[in-house]
Design a protein around this motif. Structure first.
Motif, PDB file in Angstrom:
ATOM      1  N   GLY A  91       0.780  -1.232   0.000  1.00 18.11           N
ATOM      2  CA  GLY A  91       0.000   0.000   0.000  1.00 18.11           C
ATOM      3  C   GLY A  91       0.811   1.282   0.000  1.00 18.11           C
ATOM      4  N   ARG A  92       2.146   1.187   0.058  1.00 14.71           N
ATOM      5  CA  ARG A  92       2.948   2.420   0.145  1.00 14.71           C
ATOM      6  C   ARG A  92       3.840   2.666  -1.073  1.00 14.71           C
ATOM      7  N   LEU A  93       3.802   1.773  -2.051  1.00 16.61           N
ATOM      8  CA  LEU A  93       4.576   1.976  -3.274  1.00 16.61           C
ATOM      9  C   LEU A  93       3.661   1.835  -4.474  1.00 16.61           C
ATOM     10  N   GLU A  94       3.537   2.929  -5.212  1.00 23.51           N
ATOM     11  CA  GLU A  94       2.747   2.926  -6.444  1.00 23.51           C
ATOM     12  C   GLU A  94       3.697   3.035  -7.625  1.00 23.51           C
ATOM     13  N   LEU A  95       3.620   2.072  -8.529  1.00 23.62           N
ATOM     14  CA  LEU A  95       4.499   2.050  -9.691  1.00 23.62           C
ATOM     15  C   LEU A  95       3.792   2.625 -10.901  1.00 23.62           C
ATOM     16  N   VAL A  96       4.488   3.495 -11.595  1.00 20.16           N
ATOM     17  CA  VAL A  96       3.969   4.075 -12.831  1.00 20.16           C
ATOM     18  C   VAL A  96       4.955   3.727 -13.941  1.00 20.16           C
TER      19      VAL A  96
END
Length: 276
Positions: A91-96
Motif C-alpha cells: 500500500g505504500r509503493l505505487e508504480l507508474v
C-alpha cells in the motif's frame, strides 16, 4: 516482515545491467541511500515522487523512512523487481510505467510530494527545468532532492562571476533556495560513471511579485545564449529589454554572468510592467 534480499541479488536475478541509453547508474550502498532519503527531512507519512528508481535502492530507503512513494520507471526489467518491493511495503509503493517527461505529476497523485531521485543523466536537467518553470507558485512539489553530475550541480547553485553561473542558476534561485547537500564519489555507482556526482536540495520560496516565469525564462535564455556578448547585443531581440536596462541603471555593456539573480528579477519585472 521478512527481510528484503540484497540489491545485488535482485539485480542479478532480474538481469538488471544498467542501460546506458536510459542514463542508468545504480546506487547500492544502503547507508548512502539512507543519507539521501534523509535530506528532505521527516518523510514519515509524506508522499515522495521518484523518477528512475531502477532496481529500487533509493526506493527502499524512502519506504524505510516511512514515505509513500510514487515511482516512475520506463525500463520494464526494473518494473518486475520493483513489483516485489511493492509487495513488501503493501500500500505504500505505487508504480507508474512510463516516460517521466510525458507524465502529468499532479494528475498522477504527486500533488504536495517531495521529489527525490537519482535522475537518469540523459533527462535530469530537462526535468529540473520543467519543475522549476511551472506557472503556479508555490509549485505542486514541496522540495527537490536530486542527484546530478557534479558539473550540473555546480551550475544550479552558482553565483555571479562563477564560470558555472548561467540560466540554470537563475531558474533555480530566483524563487527557490538551492544548495549542494551531498557529494557522491563515482565509485558509489554500478557501473561507475566517468564523473563525480552531487545531490542538490531545492526548496521553493516566495516568488517575487510582478515577474512572470515566461519573461525571466526568455531574458535568461537570451542573455546566456550569447554570454560572451554585451547585454545590448544579447538582449536586443527581447522586447523592451534594452529600455528596461536603461531604466534600471544597468550598464548595457555588461555581460550576462556579471548580473545578480536580483538584477534578472528586476529586469523581468520591468519588462512585464511595460507589457502591462
Amino acid at each position: 516482515m521478512t527481510a528484503l534480499p540484497p540489491l545485488r541479488d535482485v539485480i542479478a536475478r532480474h538481469g538488471l545491467r544498467a542501460n546506458k541509453a536510459l542514463g542508468q547508474n545504480f546506487l547500492l550502498d544502503g547507508q548512502l541511500l539512507a543519507r539521501i532519503a534523509a535530506i528532505p527531512g521527516d518523510l514519515d507519512g509524506a508522499t515522495v515522487y521518484e523518477v528512475g528508481p531502477g532496481p529500487g535502492g533509493l526506493t527502499r530507503a524512502l519506504l524505510a523512512a516511512g514515505a509513500r512513494v510514487i515511482a516512475v520507471e520506463r525500463d520494464d526489467r526494473c518494473i518486475a523487481a520493483l513489483t516485489e518491493l511493492s509487495a513488501h511495503f503493501a500500500g505504500r509503493l505505487e508504480l507508474v510505467s512510463g516516460d517521466a517527461m510525458a507524465i502529468d505529476e499532479p494528475e498522477a497523485g504527486a500533488e504536495g510530494a517531495h521529489i527525490v531521485a537519482n535522475l537518469p543523466y540523459n533527462i535530469g536537467t530537462a526535468l529540473l527545468v520543467r519543475w522549476l518553470t511551472v506557472a503556479d507558485w508555490p509549485p505542486w512539489w514541496r522540495s527537490l532532492t536530486l542527484m546530478f553530475q557534479e558539473e550540473v550541480a555546480r551550475r544550479i547553485v552558482a553565483g555571479p562571476g562563477d564560470a558555472a553561473y548561467g540560466r540554470l542558476s537563475i531558474l533555480a534561485q530566483w524563487r527557490s533556495a538551492a544548495e549542494i547537500a551531498l557529494k557522491v564519489h563515482r565509485s558509489a555507482f554500478v557501473p561507475p560513471p566517468k564523473v563525480m556526482s552531487a545531490v542538490v536540495h531545492i526548496v521553493p520560496e516566495t516568488a517575487p511579485a510582478g515577474v512572470s516565469v515566461d519573461t525571466i525564462g526568455a531574458v535568461t535564455q537570451a542573455a546566456f545564449g550569447q554570454r560572451r556578448k554585451m547585454l545590448r547585443q544579447s538582449l536586443k531581440n527581447v522586447p523592451h529589454a534594452l529600455q528596461s536596462l536603461e531604466e534600471l541603471g544597468i550598464d548595457e555593456t555588461r555581460r550576462a554572468e556579471t548580473l545578480e539573480v536580483a538584477d534578472y528579477v528586476a529586469l523581468a519585472r520591468a519588462i512585464d510592467a511595460v507589457r502591462g
